[in-house]
Design an enzyme around this catalytic site. Structure first.
Site, PDB file in Angstrom:
ATOM      1  CE  LYS A   1      -3.439  11.301  13.226  1.00 23.97           C
ATOM      2  NZ  LYS A   1      -2.325  12.144  12.755  1.00 23.97           N
TER       3      LYS A   1
ATOM      4  CG  HIS B   1      -4.745  14.205  16.599  1.00 19.83           C
ATOM      5  ND1 HIS B   1      -5.208  12.913  16.765  1.00 19.83           N
ATOM      6  CD2 HIS B   1      -3.420  14.093  16.347  1.00 19.83           C
ATOM      7  CE1 HIS B   1      -4.207  12.061  16.628  1.00 19.83           C
ATOM      8  NE2 HIS B   1      -3.105  12.740  16.381  1.00 19.83           N
TER       9      HIS B   1
ATOM     10  CB  SER C   1      -1.555  13.466  19.009  1.00 17.46           C
ATOM     11  OG  SER C   1      -0.159  13.533  19.194  1.00 17.46           O
TER      12      SER C   1
HETATM   13  C1  LIG Z   1      -0.951  12.144  12.273  1.00 15.18           C
HETATM   14  C2  LIG Z   1      -0.365  13.490  12.241  1.00 15.18           C
HETATM   15  C3  LIG Z   1       0.393  13.918  11.152  1.00 15.18           C
HETATM   16  C4  LIG Z   1       0.747  13.011  10.014  1.00 15.18           C
HETATM   17  O1  LIG Z   1      -0.317  12.810   9.163  1.00 15.18           O
HETATM   18  P1  LIG Z   1      -0.142  11.818   7.925  1.00 15.18           P
HETATM   19  O2  LIG Z   1      -1.120  12.303   6.920  1.00 15.18           O
HETATM   20  O3  LIG Z   1      -0.428  10.454   8.431  1.00 15.18           O
HETATM   21  O4  LIG Z   1       1.274  11.959   7.454  1.00 15.18           O
HETATM   22  C5  LIG Z   1       0.858  15.217  11.157  1.00 15.18           C
HETATM   23  N1  LIG Z   1       0.603  16.058  12.192  1.00 15.18           N
HETATM   24  C6  LIG Z   1      -0.109  15.666  13.262  1.00 15.18           C
HETATM   25  C7  LIG Z   1      -0.370  16.626  14.372  1.00 15.18           C
HETATM   26  C8  LIG Z   1      -0.606  14.370  13.329  1.00 15.18           C
HETATM   27  O5  LIG Z   1      -1.281  13.980  14.401  1.00 15.18           O
END
Ligand SMILES: *Cc1c(COP(=O)(O)O)cnc(C)c1O
Length: 415
Positions: A249, A218, A190
């Site tokens: 996301k 991501h 990320s």
């Molecule tokens: C955003 C993210 C998470 C967390 O996701 P949520 O559903 O918001 O808890 C976990 N792993 C990665 C790699 C992320 O970028």
């Protein structure tokens, strides 16, 4: 009095230290729905400003898509607001089961189990499927939620240098004697926007009889020819044993996550994963929204194709303007500034120009690697990107960093 003055002062001291270090995080209040254009109140109490959002995870522009909203409304009307239960007591509706089947189909796995978030998926899965005779071998840059999951698991933990396959192989050799070996990586990282070497990792896992874990938060929805994720892009669909991802996301942006993969692993999570057993079920309105998102993405690759074009345009524009970028080919495009204060100054000036892009610095990224992480969306139109590019160039000129190398920027501003 339990919360004594002494305790309060200690906490106030701690908060002041965060402020003095210049790393106090201030929220910006958004008064509109999530989109390429948003209305922001910042600083608090100021008049609203319309800005172009260049730092959301709304990769496919689906967070406020009319069809997703409509499906969510229907879910609300037909399945209610909330379940007031965890899954295994009385929190599983037909649509939860349907979503698990649809995610399985989309990711090309054997089975799927929903979690309240991907953070919950990551904190639940390792403990559920590993014992103290096993080892987890993780990339050194994996997401914080994976690190927390690793902390909760009884298995041994080791790491390999970021995306360094020789180092990973050494670690696999070192741990030959363990019952199970689980190699753990993010798909797209990320902060840097680079992609895991998943094909090499799958080969190594086969060679050393290890399992492979991928967090594709991501990537899910837009990486790979049909947006299935990093495993599609790297040609290893069916060879990743555990995939976790988020619906917060690209896949609608509301909330929720899952563990998808080998059916025995998914079933063990259903029996043992603590965030699954002890945290409330995903709200029906969200489930209905995500079902619609998967339907949209299964019908056409239009949105991920547009995202790819947008990201190419943006990366090329910034490169030609003379910014230092982290190399890559994903919609995460980090503009490197190295100095923490410079990243904050430029972020503030961009905001004045109508561009919302947050500056990151230590401890979110390593010391001396401050940056503005821009993220491109299929929701961006050409005029958004052109205006944003113009603003970046204007501000870049003001700080005299265009066409400068990393060394020159550091010489001018310090680390
Ligand atoms: C955003 C993210 C998470 C967390 O996701 P949520 O559903 O918001 O808890 C976990 N792993 C990665 C790699 C992320 O970028």
């Amino acid at each position: 009095m339990s919360f004594s003055d002494k305790i309060r002062e200690q906490y106030q001291d701690q908060l002041r230290q965060i402020q003095d270090a210049g790393i106090f995080k201030q929220e910006r209040f958004i008064h509109s729905s999530q989109a390429a254009d948003i209305e922001v109140e910042f600083p608090e109490g100021s008049s609203l400003q319309r800005v172009i959002n260049m730092c959301s995870n709304n990769y496919l522009g689906l967070s406020s898509h009319p069809d997703v909203l409509k499906a969510a409304h229907e879910g609300l009307d037909h399945r209610g607001y909330g379940m007031s239960s965890v899954r295994f007591i009385c929190g599983t509706q037909d649509i939860h089961h349907e979503l698990e089947r649809k995610v399985t189909e989309f990711l090309g796995t054997e089975a799927t189990i929903l979690f309240p978030s991907c953070m919950d998926a990551n904190t639940g899965v390792f403990e559920a499927v590993l014992t103290d005779q096993d080892v987890m071998i993780s990339d050194r840059l994996v997401h914080a939620s994976i690190i927390d999951g690793i902390r909760l698991a009884p298995a041994q933990h080791d790491t390999f240098k970021h995306s360094n396959m020789d180092h990973l192989e050494k670690k696999l050799q070192l741990h030959v004697d363990k019952r199970f070996k689980l190699v753990i990586t993010d798909g797209v990282f990320s902060m840097d926007g680079d992609t895991a070497k998943l094909a090499e990792m799958a080969d190594l896992c086969e060679k050393y009889d290890a399992m492979l874990f991928l967090d594709d938060s991501h990537s899910s929805g837009f990486i790979g020819k049909t947006g299935r994720g990093t495993h599609e892009r790297c040609g290893v669909m069916g060879r990743v044993d555990i995939i976790t991802t988020t619906f917060g996301k690209a896949l609608g942006g509301a909330s929720g996550g899952c563990v998808s993969g080998r059916k025995e692993i998914v079933e063990l999570c259903r029996q043992k994963a603590r965030p699954y057993l002890f945290s409330n079920t995903i709200a029906p309105v969200v489930v209905s929204g995500v079902l619609k998102v998967l339907e949209i993405l299964s019908q056409s690759t239009e949105r991920r194709d547009k995202l790819e074009k947008n990201a190419e345009f943006w990366r090329r524009g910034l490169t030609e303007a003379g910014f230092v970028l982290k190399e890559g080919d994903t919609p995460i495009v980090p503009v490197m500034l190295f100095n923490a204060k410079l990243s904050q100054d430029i972020s503030r000036d961009l905001y004045t120009e109508g561009i919302y892009a947050i500056g990151f610095f230590f401890p979110v990224v390593p010391q001396g690697q401050a940056r503005i992480r821009t993220q491109i969306s299929a929701g961006h139109e050409q005029h958004h990107l052109e205006k944003a590019l113009e603003a970046f160039i204007k501000v870049g000129k003001k700080y005299d960093i265009l066409g400068k190398t990393k060394q020159e920027i550091i010489a001018q501003y310090g680390m």
